[in-house]
Design a protein around this motif. Structure first.
Motif, PDB file in Angstrom:
ATOM      1  N   SER A   1      31.771  29.079  40.458  1.00 39.78           N
ATOM      2  CA  SER A   1      32.276  30.349  39.929  1.00 39.78           C
ATOM      3  C   SER A   1      33.642  30.107  39.288  1.00 39.78           C
ATOM      4  O   SER A   1      34.426  29.285  39.776  1.00 39.78           O
ATOM      5  CB  SER A   1      32.387  31.410  41.028  1.00 39.78           C
TER       6      SER A   1
ATOM      7  N   HIS B   1      37.057  32.103  37.688  1.00 31.76           N
ATOM      8  CA  HIS B   1      37.818  33.325  37.404  1.00 31.76           C
ATOM      9  C   HIS B   1      38.504  33.115  36.061  1.00 31.76           C
ATOM     10  O   HIS B   1      39.499  32.398  35.960  1.00 31.76           O
ATOM     11  CB  HIS B   1      38.845  33.571  38.507  1.00 31.76           C
TER      12      HIS B   1
ATOM     13  N   TYR C   1      29.007  30.895  37.265  1.00 34.70           N
ATOM     14  CA  TYR C   1      29.227  32.347  37.221  1.00 34.70           C
ATOM     15  C   TYR C   1      30.644  32.589  36.720  1.00 34.70           C
ATOM     16  O   TYR C   1      31.606  32.041  37.275  1.00 34.70           O
ATOM     17  CB  TYR C   1      29.057  32.984  38.596  1.00 34.70           C
TER      18      TYR C   1
ATOM     19  N   ALA D   1      33.604  35.174  36.349  1.00 34.43           N
ATOM     20  CA  ALA D   1      34.169  36.450  36.795  1.00 34.43           C
ATOM     21  C   ALA D   1      35.287  36.813  35.831  1.00 34.43           C
ATOM     22  O   ALA D   1      36.243  36.053  35.667  1.00 34.43           O
ATOM     23  CB  ALA D   1      34.722  36.310  38.211  1.00 34.43           C
TER      24      ALA D   1
ATOM     25  N   THR E   1      27.193  36.141  33.993  1.00 30.81           N
ATOM     26  CA  THR E   1      28.290  37.081  34.275  1.00 30.81           C
ATOM     27  C   THR E   1      27.660  38.273  34.993  1.00 30.81           C
ATOM     28  O   THR E   1      26.430  38.332  35.133  1.00 30.81           O
ATOM     29  CB  THR E   1      28.957  37.582  32.987  1.00 30.81           C
ATOM     30  N   LYS E   2      28.465  39.223  35.404  1.00 34.24           N
ATOM     31  CA  LYS E   2      27.864  40.392  36.067  1.00 34.24           C
ATOM     32  C   LYS E   2      26.945  41.147  35.111  1.00 34.24           C
ATOM     33  O   LYS E   2      25.963  41.750  35.528  1.00 34.24           O
ATOM     34  CB  LYS E   2      28.922  41.306  36.668  1.00 34.24           C
TER      35      LYS E   2
ATOM     36  N   ALA F   1      35.478  44.448  39.782  1.00 37.41           N
ATOM     37  CA  ALA F   1      36.163  43.266  40.322  1.00 37.41           C
ATOM     38  C   ALA F   1      35.635  42.917  41.712  1.00 37.41           C
ATOM     39  O   ALA F   1      35.561  41.740  42.087  1.00 37.41           O
ATOM     40  CB  ALA F   1      37.671  43.514  40.383  1.00 37.41           C
TER      41      ALA F   1
ATOM     42  N   ASP G   1      32.573  40.808  41.266  1.00 36.03           N
ATOM     43  CA  ASP G   1      32.992  39.445  40.924  1.00 36.03           C
ATOM     44  C   ASP G   1      33.515  38.713  42.157  1.00 36.03           C
ATOM     45  O   ASP G   1      33.196  37.539  42.393  1.00 36.03           O
ATOM     46  CB  ASP G   1      34.107  39.484  39.870  1.00 36.03           C
ATOM     47  N   TYR G   2      34.332  39.406  42.950  1.00 34.75           N
ATOM     48  CA  TYR G   2      34.945  38.810  44.141  1.00 34.75           C
ATOM     49  C   TYR G   2      33.859  38.251  45.072  1.00 34.75           C
ATOM     50  O   TYR G   2      33.954  37.123  45.566  1.00 34.75           O
ATOM     51  CB  TYR G   2      35.775  39.874  44.855  1.00 34.75           C
TER      52      TYR G   2
ATOM     53  N   CYS H   1      31.967  35.200  43.662  1.00 34.72           N
ATOM     54  CA  CYS H   1      32.857  34.036  43.736  1.00 34.72           C
ATOM     55  C   CYS H   1      33.030  33.550  45.177  1.00 34.72           C
ATOM     56  O   CYS H   1      33.086  32.351  45.441  1.00 34.72           O
ATOM     57  CB  CYS H   1      34.231  34.369  43.156  1.00 34.72           C
TER      58      CYS H   1
END
Length: 445
Positions: free
Chosen positions: A206, A208, A286, A288, A311-312, A332, A335-336, A339
């Motif tokens: 993942s 960020h 992935y 985020a 991605t989401k 978020a 995403d959190y 990850c």
């Protein structure tokens, strides 16, 4: 590189979570009054405020009112606490340590004419000590029955007594979990990432990626967009920070920012770094991020290097995401979680999101953050050498990965945050020598 071999588990002392050290049978003493705080910023700045508020409530023997979320000019998310976090779970998990209520009782509200803004707002300086709270805040709390502290971000010192640190641990790692709608979709997304990563044993990377318009604007860095980019960034800076960057004497030096490692990595730079470290084009990745600046242009080379990029927006359907659109903190949170459960997490630009994630991953994975934290000063120098040989670049990237591995299980230093470094405050050493920690599928946040 096999994802399973990204980290060398033999070099790390295994740790286990021990944040919940409470006596579940203990009865809380009579409350000194109600503490109301206002959590500002994005998802993880709010998280920091919530956990510190729990610690302060415990210190003052106060009853904590579920925190109010301030509408931030950058994040622009109107969500309240219960939209993002599970209120009932939070209150239940803390019941033996801190009393938490959803709202002020009627008699207190009457005392202040049903107007919370009438409750005295105590201006507390950043990083205040427990002594300050006991000497300045507690008497007011006992006198008035309720006090307000707004804003509350970073209002408690890092170094506090172990029992207060224990409350921070309990709040962050055990009591705060996302609301049911977030958890349900996040779990589906993690399952889909695992399924898509069958070639690597269900493990994925993942990233960020901080390359949203606001982040690029705030960094005051230049990319390759010329006058058009400069104009767009000026507009973005003015929209979110109204005049901050136009103050007299303020000089913007993009070149110096880049050399100093302060510029957000582009998707291409992230891809080059990962390929240099040995992650090949079969690796599931992935990303985020918020809305990437000129995504079509900048994300294309990263997708070319890693075709299994998600991605989401690709992992969840538009129908599933509909309730989350326009709520940056809820997005978020998705995403959190994705990850949190990756085998490798890559941070590219600092901030609360990676700091909280690294700590949470340490807490879940035996004390190791399993996080690549690149040396951006070194990267800037390498990327600016057009004639560098690929073998030389790869060697430097392998060294960077190895350095991240060694730093993955650092203990907290006195001035550091336990939200990033939970050992030794929130974790205990494992007696056994083996340290084989696979990623758990239990969603704890």
């Amino acid at each position: 590189m096999q994802l399973m071999t990204a980290w060398n588990s033999k070099v790390h002392q295994p740790w286990k979570p021990c944040a919940d050290r409470s006596n579940s049978n203990a009865e809380l003493p009579k409350s000194n009054g109600f503490l109301i705080i206002e959590a500002n910023g994005g998802l993880n700045q709010q998280r920091l405020s919530i956990c510190d508020a729990v610690a302060v409530a415990g210190l003052l023997n106060a009853t904590l009112v579920i925190p109010i979320f301030h509408l931030n000019s950058v994040w622009r998310d109107s969500s309240n606490f219960g939209d993002i976090f599970d209120e009932d779970f939070f209150m239940h998990a803390l019941r033996s340590n801190v009393n938490v209520v959803k709202e002020l009782p009627e008699d207190i509200l009457q005392q202040f004419d049903h107007n919370i803004s009438s409750i005295v707002n105590l201006r507390v300086k950043g990083w205040s000590s427990p002594t300050h709270y006991l000497q300045k805040v507690l008497p007011k709390l006992q006198q008035l029955g309720a006090v307000r502290i707004a804003p509350f971000s970073n209002r408690l010192a890092q170094g506090v007594p172990s029992n207060i640190q224990g409350l921070r641990c309990l709040a962050n790692f055990e009591a705060l979990r996302f609301s049911e709608p977030i958890r349900m979709l996040a779990e589906k997304m993690v399952d889909r990432m695992v399924k898509n990563s069958s070639q690597s044993g269900g493990k994925y990377v993942s990233v960020h990626l901080r390359f949203e318009t606001d982040m690029v604007a705030f960094s005051c860095c230049e990319y390759d967009g010329g006058e058009e980019e400069k104009h767009e960034m000026d507009i973005a800076r003015e929209r979110s920070w109204r005049g901050k960057f136009r103050k007299r004497g303020r000089v913007i030096r993009p070149g110096a920012n880049r050399v100093d490692g302060k510029c957000p990595l582009t998707p291409l730079e992230v891809g080059m770094m990962l390929r240099g470290m040995g992650f090949d084009n079969t690796t599931s990745v992935y990303v985020a991020a918020g809305k990437i600046y000129k995504a079509e242009k900048y994300v294309a080379p990263l997708r070319q290097m890693f075709p299994r990029l998600e991605t989401k927006d690709t992992l969840a359907t538009p129908e599933e995401l509909a309730a989350f659109k326009g709520h940056s903190s809820r997005l978020a949170a998705l995403d959190y979680t994705v990850c949190l459960h990756s085998e490798v997490f890559v941070t590219t630009q600092g901030g609360n999101f990676p700091h909280f994630l690294m700590g949470h991953r340490r807490y879940l994975y035996g004390g190791h953050a399993k996080t690549i934290k690149p040396d951006k000063r070194k990267l800037a120098l390498l990327f600016d050498r057009p004639n560098i040989r690929w073998d030389d670049f790869k060697r430097q990237m392998k060294d960077m990965l190895s350095h991240s591995d060694v730093k993955g299980s650092e203990l907290r230093k006195p001035s550091a945050s336990l939200y990033t470094f939970p050992m030794p405050d929130c974790m205990c050493k494992q007696p056994e020598a083996s340290n084989e920690h696979g990623n758990t599928k239990k969603l704890t946040s």
